[in-house]
Design an enzyme around this catalytic site. Structure first.
Site, PDB file in Angstrom:
ATOM      1  CG  HIS A  43      -2.009  -1.009   1.138  1.00 44.36           C
ATOM      2  ND1 HIS A  43      -2.521  -1.656   2.242  1.00 44.36           N
ATOM      3  CD2 HIS A  43      -2.701  -1.492   0.073  1.00 44.36           C
ATOM      4  CE1 HIS A  43      -3.466  -2.503   1.865  1.00 44.36           C
ATOM      5  NE2 HIS A  43      -3.595  -2.414   0.552  1.00 44.36           N
ATOM      6  CD  GLU A  72      -0.638   0.537   4.601  1.00 40.56           C
ATOM      7  OE1 GLU A  72       0.099  -0.464   4.746  1.00 40.56           O
ATOM      8  OE2 GLU A  72      -1.878   0.445   4.456  1.00 40.56           O
ATOM      9  CG  HIS A 109      -0.099  -3.959   5.487  1.00 35.44           C
ATOM     10  ND1 HIS A 109      -0.857  -3.564   4.409  1.00 35.44           N
ATOM     11  CD2 HIS A 109       0.451  -5.152   5.129  1.00 35.44           C
ATOM     12  CE1 HIS A 109      -0.776  -4.470   3.452  1.00 35.44           C
ATOM     13  NE2 HIS A 109       0.008  -5.451   3.871  1.00 35.44           N
ATOM     14  CD  GLU A 144      -2.564  -3.388   9.355  1.00 34.17           C
ATOM     15  OE1 GLU A 144      -1.982  -2.285   9.216  1.00 34.17           O
ATOM     16  OE2 GLU A 144      -3.298  -3.894   8.486  1.00 34.17           O
TER      17      GLU A 144
END
Length: 422
Positions: free
Chosen positions: A173, A176, A305, A381
């Site tokens: 992504h 990020e 992420h 995350e």
């Protein structure tokens, strides 16, 4: 075609591409609101709020009982707050001026690679090339090119024959930035750290690292639009703003593809998973690279992420179906969480992503587990829990790297104890 229900045309956004290093889109006095959604009615009304307020959702809308962050320009502050009060939605302004936050996390001294600031793709790749040239135990390859022709680089660290491998993936992504910063921090620790435990891990395991899966999107976030998430391939759809670009590549893997996820079928939205799975050249390159190794060699696949501080395990497509070795994976994830918390107190929640976060299909970790039979896969995350979110200030990069390094050490050791590398 089906028109998107969430096409965000934010006030003051400039669509034209600017010179490198300068943002075209600015967010002066744009606020980030954090909303607590407690009822189904509130969720349904929130999904429709774009019909009268220009709003940018930073999180996929999923289950109730969660907090969701949204960006709203100064012209709509009053209207949003009035609507939220009418709906009894609890809210908090967590960022009063988004542009200032973006400026605080912008690329600083980009002359050489370090982990006190964010860096451009060129600087990241130059560092990779330098490390590859300096160490004969590093095997470096270009595993493919992006849609716009940029290299997707890989590094394989192998000091001893017969090792099993751990795979680290970053920046699928675009927005990020902390993802590739953390993955390169970990790689640097494995190569250059004098810590005996890191040296041991680099001797006893092979490490395969792809720090930048989405180079086109990453460059776009530096040069044009800091909020961009997807890759940059024109996806064949249009709306009132013009051509629509990009696929959310972590929704495009061919494992339970398309079965769940908010707005994954909206071509102009941030989370569009494609018209079918495996449409993106970047994803095909990554999958082919993973598949180029013999079965059973890669025993762990970790995707990095932002944000939320989770260790998300398979599966993402369901909140009622779990992997056969789910309890084992939870024990391994718990080791990461406990060790990471010991460094700065950051708490990482762990469990199946469909259960903890939201139900969504087509993610890399699920493909690695369900298709490639890799026995421990997860999405990590990183920081934080929403105060800065995707715009984590650069002065936290090293702290994130250190807490994740501690977590990784514990995770690998617990995985070994659990027989993952047998």
């Amino acid at each position: 075609m089906k028109l998107p229900i969430l096409l965000i045309a934010l006030v003051a956004m400039v669509a034209a591409k600017s010179a490198p290093g300068r943002m075209a889109a600015r967010y002066d006095h744009f606020r980030i609101y954090q909303l607590t959604i407690e009822t189904n009615l509130q969720m349904e009304e929130l999904k429709k709020i774009h019909e009268h307020i220009s709003i940018h959702f930073l999180n996929e809308l999923g289950a109730i009982g969660h907090k969701y962050n949204v960006i709203v320009g100064p012209l709509f502050h009053r209207a949003l707050e009035k609507t939220l009060k009418f709906l009894d939605i609890v809210f908090e302004v967590i960022v009063d001026d988004l542009q200032k936050l973006i400026d605080d996390s912008a690329v600083g001294n980009d002359s050489k690679m370090e982990w006190e600031t964010y860096h451009s793709l060129d600087t990241i790749y130059e560092w990779i090339d330098q490390e590859c040239a300096a160490h004969d135990y590093l095997e470096c390859k270009v595993i493919g090119q992006s849609y716009e022709g940029r290299d997707i680089k890989s590094i394989r660290l192998s000091k001893r024959p017969g090792n099993k491998a751990i795979f680290l993936e970053g920046n699928i992504h675009a927005m990020e930035w902390i993802s590739s910063a953390t993955v390169t921090f970990l790689l640097n620790q494995l190569i250059n750290s004098e810590d005996p435990e890191m040296q041991r891990l680099s001797e006893e395991y092979d490490w395969i690292v792809v720090p930048m899966v989405n180079p086109d999107g990453f460059v776009y976030t530096h040069e044009v639009e800091r909020l961009w998430r997807k890759n940059r391939r024109p996806n064949g759809y249009r709306n009132e703003s013009g051509d629509c670009f990009g696929i959310d590549m972590n929704r495009n893997f061919d494992y339970h593809w398309g079965g769940a996820g908010w707005n994954i079928d909206e071509p102009c939205d941030h989370w569009f998973g494609g018209e079918k799975p495996n449409t993106e050249v970047e994803i095909i390159s990554l999958q082919n690279f993973v598949s180029s190794f013999e079965d059973g060699y890669i025993r762990s696949y970790m995707a990095y992420h932002a944000y939320g501080q989770y260790v998300l395990l398979p599966y993402g497509h369901s909140n009622t179906e779990f992997p056969p070795n789910y309890e084992q994976m939870k024990r391994i994830a718990a080791a990461f969480s406990d060790a990471a918390a010991d460094v700065y107190g950051s708490t990482f929640t762990y469990g199946a992503s469909g259960l903890l976060n939201y139900v969504v299909s087509g993610a890399a970790k699920d493909w690695a587990y369900g298709v490639k039979n890799i026995p421990f896969t997860c999405t990590v995350e990183l920081r934080d829990k929403g105060t800065f979110g995707f715009f984590l200030p650069s002065n936290q990069i090293t702290e994130v790297g250190l807490e994740v390094t501690a977590g990784l050490k514990a995770l690998v050791n617990k995985a070994a104890e659990e027989g993952i590398f047998d």
